[in-house]
Design a protein around this motif. Sequence first.
Motif, PDB file in Angstrom:
ATOM      1  N   ARG A 246     105.199 -13.026  72.100  1.00 36.51           N
ATOM      2  CA  ARG A 246     104.594 -13.187  73.427  1.00 36.51           C
ATOM      3  C   ARG A 246     105.259 -12.264  74.445  1.00 36.51           C
ATOM      4  NH1 ARG A 246     100.190 -14.362  73.785  1.00 36.51           N
ATOM      5  NH2 ARG A 246     100.260 -15.612  75.693  1.00 36.51           N
TER       6      ARG A 246
ATOM      7  N   ASP B  58     104.048  -8.768  73.996  1.00 28.35           N
ATOM      8  CA  ASP B  58     102.717  -8.598  74.581  1.00 28.35           C
ATOM      9  C   ASP B  58     102.791  -8.421  76.097  1.00 28.35           C
ATOM     10  OD1 ASP B  58     101.364  -8.700  72.213  1.00 28.35           O
ATOM     11  OD2 ASP B  58     100.636 -10.753  72.445  1.00 28.35           O
ATOM     12  N   ARG B  59     103.698  -9.139  76.715  1.00 30.01           N
ATOM     13  CA  ARG B  59     103.755  -9.121  78.180  1.00 30.01           C
ATOM     14  C   ARG B  59     104.518  -7.916  78.722  1.00 30.01           C
ATOM     15  NH1 ARG B  59     102.896 -12.781  82.172  1.00 30.01           N
ATOM     16  NH2 ARG B  59     102.409 -14.377  80.613  1.00 30.01           N
TER      17      ARG B  59
ATOM     18  N   TRP C 277      99.769  -0.767  72.926  1.00 31.80           N
ATOM     19  CA  TRP C 277     100.145  -1.704  73.981  1.00 31.80           C
ATOM     20  C   TRP C 277      99.825  -1.110  75.346  1.00 31.80           C
ATOM     21  CZ3 TRP C 277     103.604  -1.630  78.130  1.00 31.80           C
ATOM     22  CH2 TRP C 277     103.738  -2.849  78.797  1.00 31.80           C
TER      23      TRP C 277
ATOM     24  N   SER D 229      96.312  -1.615  75.994  1.00 29.78           N
ATOM     25  CA  SER D 229      95.977  -3.018  76.240  1.00 29.78           C
ATOM     26  C   SER D 229      96.208  -3.426  77.686  1.00 29.78           C
ATOM     27  CB  SER D 229      96.779  -3.931  75.299  1.00 29.78           C
ATOM     28  OG  SER D 229      98.125  -4.070  75.745  1.00 29.78           O
TER      29      SER D 229
ATOM     30  N   LYS E  27      96.434  -9.158  76.339  1.00 34.37           N
ATOM     31  CA  LYS E  27      97.741  -9.678  76.736  1.00 34.37           C
ATOM     32  C   LYS E  27      97.682 -11.141  77.110  1.00 34.37           C
ATOM     33  CE  LYS E  27      97.192  -8.033  81.522  1.00 34.37           C
ATOM     34  NZ  LYS E  27      95.822  -7.513  81.334  1.00 34.37           N
TER      35      LYS E  27
ATOM     36  N   GLY F 268     100.277 -10.129  69.134  1.00 35.70           N
ATOM     37  CA  GLY F 268     101.612 -10.638  69.427  1.00 35.70           C
ATOM     38  C   GLY F 268     101.742 -12.116  69.094  1.00 35.70           C
TER      39      GLY F 268
END
Length: 476
Positions: free
Chosen positions: A83, A86-87, A211, A214, A252, A399
């Motif tokens: 996570r 992803d962030r 990423w 994204s 995300k 993620g």
Amino acid sequence: MTTLPTADSARPTAPGDDRQSKYLRRITWIATLGGLLFGFDTGVINGALPFMAEDLALTPFTEGLVTSSLLFGAAFGAVFGGRLADRYGRRRMIVVLAVVFLLGTLGASFAPDVTVMVLSRFVLGLAVGGASVMVPIFLAELSPAARRGQMVTRNELMIVTGQLLAFITNAFLGNVFGDADGVWRWMLVIATLPAIGLWIGMHFVPESPRWLASIGNFGETLAVLNRIRAHETARTEFDEVKAMAVEDYKAKMGTIKDLSEPWLRRVFIVGLGLAVIQQITGVNSIMYYGTHILDDAGFGTQAALTANIANGVISVAATFVGIWLLGKVGRRPMLITGQVGTTSALLAIGIFSLVLPEGTLRGFVILAFTITFLAFQQGAISPVTWLMLSEIFPLKIRGMGMGVSVFVLWMVNFAVSFSFPILVAAITISNTFFFFAALGVGAILFARRFIPETRDKSLEQLEHEFKEAHAAASQR
């Protein structure tokens, strides 16, 4: 959102130029220092435990607790690491992991008692778990489809290399300085060196282009692709990545609610199954307790430390073979072959532990079958598992899916490692291996029924194929 640069603004690259390939290899070796730390920190306990047991007055219960506390932390590091990646981005979070590796290693190396040791190894586990998620994702998102198998499984090579380095340093320190107080502390503290190397190196690599896409940063996406691909290839891949990122713009924000879509739920279940069947072979009972197993079979502690190096050597050699095979054969047949091989080896270990008297002969026979087991595990099951976990999940839940799957993997690992010394004490070592062999049969059946083939397909192609397969099944 960043504006899209024109083709003329991108750095031109001749199709035959190999500078991008060299740069990509450099990125791979730097990032996989996370895998080296993963391997060293999980393997070092194998030889440190006999010396630590005396200094910290360990019982079978606390011995299992010290060993498995890292794995318990790794489960949470994996689920939250996905996570966070992803962030905040793959690269940035790997830099953070390097710091956590360093702090956890120092805490364990200077631990005055069991409580501090368990807490320090839990912190170290957070880093190991985070690396087990972030590094494969980072490599999968940077690699071209044709080379993804080799690039991602290079992390597995670094994991087993880290374990081999741990076994070698354990054997050297244990045999040369085994009578010195606190020799196990020196075994543990060596891991600070690759942690520092990872922290420095990650400041010189780019962020994952997928990423960046994204989060809508398409300009930087193309810039990174131009650094790691030939110019025309970069433009073609950029168009594909951008189209998928626009389609999954809320990637995300992917949550468990997205699993209400049946096709996503099926992919998610496959990921969880991959995680479970990789661990129920009992591989880490050998990687963490190999010295104990060989000592019990007939070697003394000092000889077992040396003999255990063979487990590390075969793991590295088998991983080289596995990486080569991934370029030749499909993921699915490799996985099933590995499961058949490991289950057969476990059955043999159980039988010969039961029928041969304790002594040198039994020691060498058990060593031969643990080597056979690791050849199938590290040459087939482990590289395929980590590779497929990095590639099967769609961008929207990559993620989260990788994080939760690796959380399950580490929790199964924790259960196996914590219970192994307790099971051996309760039902004998031979029956313990019979138990793992029975679980292996279940793993073979699951792989045959549910695992898809993913070789030579881009991450975006896989996502479309999973969607189309579900649509076709719904129509039927």
